[in-house]
Design a protein around this motif. Structure first.
Motif, PDB file in Angstrom:
ATOM      1  N   GLU A 129      -8.813   5.201  -0.902  1.00 23.00           N
ATOM      2  CA  GLU A 129      -7.892   4.215  -1.461  1.00 23.00           C
ATOM      3  C   GLU A 129      -7.934   4.349  -2.989  1.00 23.00           C
ATOM      4  N   PHE A 182      -0.408   4.713   1.076  1.00 25.51           N
ATOM      5  CA  PHE A 182      -0.737   5.033   2.467  1.00 25.51           C
ATOM      6  C   PHE A 182       0.051   6.255   2.949  1.00 25.51           C
ATOM      7  N   TYR A 233       0.391  -6.791  -1.964  1.00 24.33           N
ATOM      8  CA  TYR A 233      -0.617  -6.072  -2.749  1.00 24.33           C
ATOM      9  C   TYR A 233      -1.929  -6.846  -2.807  1.00 24.33           C
ATOM     10  N   GLN A 287      -4.469   0.288  -8.230  1.00 26.55           N
ATOM     11  CA  GLN A 287      -3.620  -0.554  -7.403  1.00 26.55           C
ATOM     12  C   GLN A 287      -2.871  -1.570  -8.267  1.00 26.55           C
ATOM     13  N   ARG A 305       0.846  -1.208   0.000  1.00 26.95           N
ATOM     14  CA  ARG A 305       0.000   0.000   0.000  1.00 26.95           C
ATOM     15  C   ARG A 305       0.875   1.249   0.000  1.00 26.95           C
TER      16      ARG A 305
END
Length: 130
Positions: A53, A37, A90, A59, A34
């Motif tokens: 997110e 973050f 991940y 992602q 992440r």
């Protein structure tokens, strides 16, 4: 003073700063899988707001970019091995991630790993789009 220790959420940041009186926090494991973050924490500390997110598609894009950077830095043979733990981080918490990690951990050719990533994420993306 900078505080640290198991900072994996914005609530952890808030609690740590309140309890310690520190000026900032150091984050380690909280960014495993992440990397966004850190941006979320910085935004929270600056504005009090937490950005959402990234989408699952974003992602996946970040994961693939990270994978390529690892291969470029370490070379293919070592890079594939090092990347395995990152790929696992991940995928943590996503449906089918245990099977995905098992497959990645036994696959060496970079193109085959990329194909596994695509095969794993595509149904996830379709579910999120529905």
């Amino acid at each position: 003073m900078v505080a640290n220790g198991d900072i994996v959420s914005i609530d952890d940041v808030r609690s740590c700063l309140e309890q310690s009186g520190a000026d900032g926090v150091m984050i380690g494991r909280g960014v495993y899988g992440r990397p966004w973050f850190l941006r979320q924490v910085a935004s929270y500390l600056k504005t009090g707001e937490v950005p959402p997110e990234p989408s699952l598609a974003e992602q996946r894009r970040i994961l693939l970019e990270h994978y390529e950077a690892i291969l470029s830095h370490y070379g293919v043979d070592l890079g594939v091995k090092i990347a395995r733990k990152h790929i696992a981080w991940y995928s943590k918490g996503l449906p089918g991630s245990a099977e995905f990690r098992a497959a990645v951990n036994t696959t060496a050719p970079p193109d085959a790993v990329r194909a596994l990533i695509d095969t794993f994420y595509q149904p996830q993306l379709e579910r999120h789009a529905a």
